[in-house]
Design an enzyme around this catalytic site. Structure first.
Site, PDB file in Angstrom:
ATOM      1  N   LYS A  76       1.613  -0.093  -4.975  1.00 53.50           N
ATOM      2  CA  LYS A  76       0.743   0.800  -4.191  1.00 53.50           C
ATOM      3  C   LYS A  76       0.063  -0.089  -3.141  1.00 53.50           C
ATOM      4  O   LYS A  76      -1.130  -0.388  -3.220  1.00 53.50           O
ATOM      5  CB  LYS A  76      -0.259   1.483  -5.123  1.00 53.50           C
ATOM      6  CG  LYS A  76      -0.791   2.793  -4.581  1.00 53.50           C
ATOM      7  CD  LYS A  76      -1.568   3.539  -5.663  1.00 53.50           C
ATOM      8  CE  LYS A  76      -2.464   4.607  -5.070  1.00 53.50           C
ATOM      9  NZ  LYS A  76      -1.776   5.672  -4.345  1.00 53.50           N
TER      10      LYS A  76
HETATM   11  N1  PPE Z   1       3.040   9.052  -4.246  1.00 49.50           N
HETATM   12  C1  PPE Z   1       2.205   8.466  -3.340  1.00 49.50           C
HETATM   13  C2  PPE Z   1       2.779   7.965  -2.077  1.00 49.50           C
HETATM   14  C3  PPE Z   1       0.835   8.363  -3.628  1.00 49.50           C
HETATM   15  O1  PPE Z   1       0.026   7.780  -2.737  1.00 49.50           O
HETATM   16  C4  PPE Z   1       0.317   8.887  -4.835  1.00 49.50           C
HETATM   17  C5  PPE Z   1      -1.143   8.788  -5.146  1.00 49.50           C
HETATM   18  C6  PPE Z   1       1.222   9.489  -5.735  1.00 49.50           C
HETATM   19  C7  PPE Z   1       2.564   9.535  -5.417  1.00 49.50           C
HETATM   20  C8  PPE Z   1       0.780  10.031  -7.066  1.00 49.50           C
HETATM   21  O2  PPE Z   1       0.420   9.000  -7.956  1.00 49.50           O
HETATM   22  P1  PPE Z   1      -0.647   9.230  -9.128  1.00 49.50           P
HETATM   23  O3  PPE Z   1      -1.982   9.356  -8.460  1.00 49.50           O
HETATM   24  O4  PPE Z   1      -0.522   8.036  -9.993  1.00 49.50           O
HETATM   25  O5  PPE Z   1      -0.269  10.466  -9.831  1.00 49.50           O
HETATM   26  N2  PPE Z   1      -2.001   8.826  -4.016  1.00 49.50           N
HETATM   27  C9  PPE Z   1      -3.381   8.381  -4.146  1.00 49.50           C
HETATM   28  C10 PPE Z   1      -4.041   8.150  -2.787  1.00 49.50           C
HETATM   29  C11 PPE Z   1      -4.297   9.339  -1.948  1.00 49.50           C
HETATM   30  C12 PPE Z   1      -5.119   9.019  -0.696  1.00 49.50           C
HETATM   31  O6  PPE Z   1      -5.052   9.814   0.281  1.00 49.50           O
HETATM   32  O7  PPE Z   1      -5.858   8.041  -0.670  1.00 49.50           O
HETATM   33  C13 PPE Z   1      -4.189   9.313  -5.023  1.00 49.50           C
HETATM   34  O8  PPE Z   1      -3.765  10.426  -5.299  1.00 49.50           O
HETATM   35  O9  PPE Z   1      -5.266   8.909  -5.444  1.00 49.50           O
END
Ligand code: PPE
Length: 307
Positions: A159
């Site tokens: 990330k």
């Molecule tokens: N794909 C991406 C690209 C992504 O950034 C997130 C989380 C996910 C999938 C889902 O992952 P999870 O949160 O573990 O279920 N994105 C984070 C950041 C958003 C932002 O705008 O800042 C979040 O949801 O916290």
């Protein structure tokens, strides 16, 4: 605007919100080689609070740093404790938690050299990511003109801050074109994920989601797969094309920020009945019961705390 809290955990200390600053030559600000997490804490029905899958998020954070070769001076356990401390100091019964590991100021040039590795954990109240209505009624999305990262161009399992330039491009384009969010296709043209969410579709009561190889292995995604199985649904991780999404009964996004957000329209095609479908509604309500501590079967996902 982010709603300010009192303090931010910064390299081991609680620092007043307005004093949690860095130098403009901070390496990550120039080159993007930092990593972050998004975590949510929820107020529970019984008056306590919990952080959802906190340990798993901190392990992912440390792994994200490992992928980038950053030597972090803290363990996942240290950061787990620090996050809970920060919620308590800021008297937050529910919040969004944003840990960030970054390369500090020192040398310039792409090689991070001996620059310090710094860590912050910020906490603040954050409501529905795509708006209150979105959770109930669903959103309108477009397939982006930007492709999602090739797995050997950016490290998709990390990330990493820099990975999000791609998300910013896709999201900005979608909003400018009058949509709520973007769906990104990978470099083979298959569906990958949203700018900050994983994606699922439902066809004939079977739930599909792309393999996790080229996308962020979302913890909400993982939780939804487990929950769907427990609710008796078959879940298949398979390649999905955009035209499969157009004809699906239901499509929805999942993520820490987005929680479970139904998608009612893609590229001007109405999905299913153009509103949150029965599977999305059931999964969303079960998910909210879990995060509010109302389903003891999933207590192992909750890191409880009291103010
Ligand atoms: N794909 C991406 C690209 C992504 O950034 C997130 C989380 C996910 C999938 C889902 O992952 P999870 O949160 O573990 O279920 N994105 C984070 C950041 C958003 C932002 O705008 O800042 C979040 O949801 O916290």
């Amino acid at each position: 605007m982010v709603q300010k809290s009192d303090t931010i955990w910064f390299d081991g200390k609680q620092v007043p919100w307005d004093e949690a600053n860095v130098h403009v030559l901070t390496h990550t600000l120039h080159y993007g080689a930092g990593v972050f997490e998004g975590i949510r804490a929820y107020e529970c029905a019984d008056g306590t609070s919990e952080v959802f899958r906190l340990e798993d998020h901190m392990v992912r954070l440390i792994n994200s740093a490992k992928i980038l070769g950053l030597k972090v001076p803290y363990t996942a356990e240290d950061l787990t404790e620090a996050a809970v401390e920060t919620l308590k100091v800021n008297k937050l019964p529910g919040a969004y938690i944003r840990p960030l590991i970054f390369v500090g100021a020192g040398a310039m040039g792409v090689h991070p050299g001996q620059n310090p590795i710094q860590v912050i954990i910020a906490t603040w109240p954050w409501g529905a990511y795509l708006g209150e209505d979105a959770l109930e009624k669903g959103i309108r999305v477009k397939c982006s003109t930007f492709s999602r990262h090739h797995v050997n161009v950016m490290m998709t399992k990390s990330k990493a801050c820099g990975n999000y330039v791609n998300s910013v491009l896709a999201k900005t384009e979608a909003v400018a074109d009058g949509y709520d969010e973007a769906i990104l296709l990978d470099t083979t043209g298959h569906v990958s994920e949203g700018s900050g969410e994983n994606i699922f579709m439902v066809v004939n009561d079977v739930i599909y989601t792309p393999h996790a190889d080229g996308v962020l292995g979302g913890l909400t995604r993982d939780s939804m797969i487990a929950l769907a199985g427990d609710l008796g649904y078959e879940v298949r991780e398979e390649p999905i094309t955009r035209d499969m999404l157009y004809c699906a009964d239901e499509v929805f996004f999942t993520g820490t920020a987005a929680e479970l957000t139904p998608i009612r329209e893609i590229d001007r095609r109405v999905i299913g009945e153009g509103k949150a479908g029965p599977v999305a509604q059931l999964m969303q309500s079960e998910f909210f019961r879990i995060v509010k501590g109302e389903n003891p079967d999933y207590e192992h996902w909750l890191h409880r705390y009291s103010l």
